[in-house]
Design a protein around this motif. Structure first.
Motif, PDB file in Angstrom:
ATOM      1  N   THR A 293       0.838  -1.200   0.000  1.00 37.73           N
ATOM      2  CA  THR A 293       0.000   0.000   0.000  1.00 37.73           C
ATOM      3  C   THR A 293       0.871   1.248   0.000  1.00 37.73           C
ATOM      4  OG1 THR A 293      -1.767  -1.166   1.166  1.00 37.73           O
ATOM      5  CG2 THR A 293      -1.809   1.233   1.265  1.00 37.73           C
ATOM      6  N   ARG A 294       1.907   1.246   0.817  1.00 40.97           N
ATOM      7  CA  ARG A 294       2.836   2.381   0.838  1.00 40.97           C
ATOM      8  C   ARG A 294       3.437   2.591  -0.556  1.00 40.97           C
ATOM      9  NH1 ARG A 294       6.170   5.219   4.628  1.00 40.97           N
ATOM     10  NH2 ARG A 294       7.909   6.112   3.509  1.00 40.97           N
TER      11      ARG A 294
ATOM     12  N   MET B 233      -5.197  -1.227  -8.844  1.00 38.59           N
ATOM     13  CA  MET B 233      -5.947  -2.283  -9.542  1.00 38.59           C
ATOM     14  C   MET B 233      -5.502  -3.664  -9.060  1.00 38.59           C
ATOM     15  SD  MET B 233      -8.221  -1.097 -11.689  1.00 38.59           S
ATOM     16  CE  MET B 233      -8.460  -2.405 -12.850  1.00 38.59           C
ATOM     17  N   VAL B 234      -4.217  -3.828  -8.834  1.00 35.16           N
ATOM     18  CA  VAL B 234      -3.714  -5.098  -8.306  1.00 35.16           C
ATOM     19  C   VAL B 234      -4.330  -5.363  -6.935  1.00 35.16           C
ATOM     20  CG1 VAL B 234      -1.651  -6.279  -7.434  1.00 35.16           C
ATOM     21  CG2 VAL B 234      -1.570  -5.108  -9.641  1.00 35.16           C
TER      22      VAL B 234
ATOM     23  N   ALA C 263      -9.197  -9.650  -3.956  1.00 35.67           N
ATOM     24  CA  ALA C 263     -10.393 -10.390  -3.538  1.00 35.67           C
ATOM     25  C   ALA C 263     -11.630  -9.846  -4.220  1.00 35.67           C
ATOM     26  CB  ALA C 263     -10.581 -10.309  -2.026  1.00 35.67           C
ATOM     27  N   GLY C 264     -11.457  -8.734  -4.920  1.00 37.55           N
ATOM     28  CA  GLY C 264     -12.607  -8.124  -5.574  1.00 37.55           C
ATOM     29  C   GLY C 264     -13.066  -8.924  -6.779  1.00 37.55           C
TER      30      GLY C 264
ATOM     31  N   LEU D  91      -9.009  -6.848   2.681  1.00 38.02           N
ATOM     32  CA  LEU D  91      -8.509  -5.528   3.049  1.00 38.02           C
ATOM     33  C   LEU D  91      -7.838  -4.862   1.849  1.00 38.02           C
ATOM     34  CD1 LEU D  91      -8.392  -3.638   5.447  1.00 38.02           C
ATOM     35  CD2 LEU D  91      -6.250  -4.724   6.130  1.00 38.02           C
ATOM     36  N   ALA D  92      -7.107  -5.627   1.060  1.00 37.00           N
ATOM     37  CA  ALA D  92      -6.482  -5.097  -0.159  1.00 37.00           C
ATOM     38  C   ALA D  92      -7.536  -4.572  -1.121  1.00 37.00           C
ATOM     39  CB  ALA D  92      -5.626  -6.175  -0.835  1.00 37.00           C
ATOM     40  N   ALA D  93      -8.648  -5.280  -1.248  1.00 36.64           N
ATOM     41  CA  ALA D  93      -9.723  -4.832  -2.136  1.00 36.64           C
ATOM     42  C   ALA D  93     -10.309  -3.515  -1.641  1.00 36.64           C
ATOM     43  CB  ALA D  93     -10.802  -5.907  -2.246  1.00 36.64           C
ATOM     44  N   VAL D  94     -10.544  -3.399  -0.344  1.00 34.47           N
ATOM     45  CA  VAL D  94     -11.071  -2.151   0.221  1.00 34.47           C
ATOM     46  C   VAL D  94     -10.107  -1.004  -0.071  1.00 34.47           C
ATOM     47  CG1 VAL D  94     -11.576  -0.942   2.393  1.00 34.47           C
ATOM     48  CG2 VAL D  94     -12.399  -3.274   2.058  1.00 34.47           C
ATOM     49  N   ILE D  95      -8.829  -1.222   0.185  1.00 29.11           N
ATOM     50  CA  ILE D  95      -7.817  -0.189  -0.034  1.00 29.11           C
ATOM     51  C   ILE D  95      -7.696   0.138  -1.521  1.00 29.11           C
ATOM     52  CG2 ILE D  95      -5.320   0.253   0.076  1.00 29.11           C
ATOM     53  CD1 ILE D  95      -5.374  -1.302   2.782  1.00 29.11           C
TER      54      ILE D  95
END
Length: 189
Positions: A70-71, A87-88, A93-94, A123-127
């Motif tokens: 994320t950083r 996008m990655v 999970a999206g 969490l990655a999908a939310v971010i």
């Protein structure tokens, strides 16, 4: 989990807070996510109810890796790089976006997550959705390093005026303000 695309500010807030938990940012204070309970507190603080089981040590490790990723997206030099990185994350999970009516009957875009997706993937999908929304709505110029001297934090500014300068205003901003106040007192004497 069902992620509303219009609510990108939540994803950005999670991204900002997650990156700010790093020992890279916190320095001597150390990692703000040392145990699964701290991660559960971060999620609860944002009102996130993920479909994944509660955090354990393995999930925490994956979230620590997500924090670095994320950083990296926030530190990108161009909009194209930020979009590619987000996008990655969103694709972790999206699933394909869907159009659904909200409680008021208006059509809203949502991104559901895959059933059984691990916590870090959700969490990655939310971010990712949050960062994509920020690029589209506010532009890449809102992806910034912290202005506090010596701080290595980064953040996405979603404030209305777009003038946020610190990754953690209550910590970095306060430290800069106190230093400025002390300097003024010294120069007045």
């Amino acid at each position: 989990m069902d992620i509303p695309i219009a609510g990108y500010a939540t994803g950005v807030a999670v991204a900002n807070d997650l990156v700010s938990t790093s020992p890279t940012v916190r320095g001597a204070a150390g990692d703000a996510l040392p145990r699964p309970a701290a991660l559960a507190g971060l999620l609860a603080g944002h009102g996130l109810v993920l479909d994944a089981p509660p955090p354990d040590d393995a999930a925490l490790h994956e979230v620590h890796l997500l924090r670095r990723e994320t950083r990296g997206v926030i530190e990108t030099e161009t909009e194209e790089q930020a979009v590619a990185g987000a996008m990655v994350l969103a694709g972790r999970a999206g699933r394909s976006p869907v159009l659904r009516r909200d409680d008021a009957g208006a059509w809203q875009w949502h991104v559901p997550t895959a059933p059984g997706a691990p916590l870090a993937a959700e969490l990655a999908a939310v971010i990712g959705i949050g960062l994509l929304g920020a690029v589209r709505t506010l532009g890449h110029s809102r992806f910034r390093p912290c202005a506090a001297p010596g701080c290595r934090g980064v953040f996405v500014d979603v404030s209305r005026a777009g003038r946020r300068a610190y990754c953690m205003p209550d910590r970095c901003g306060n430290r800069v303000n106190v230093a400025g106040h002390r300097a003024r007192l010294r120069s007045a004497n």
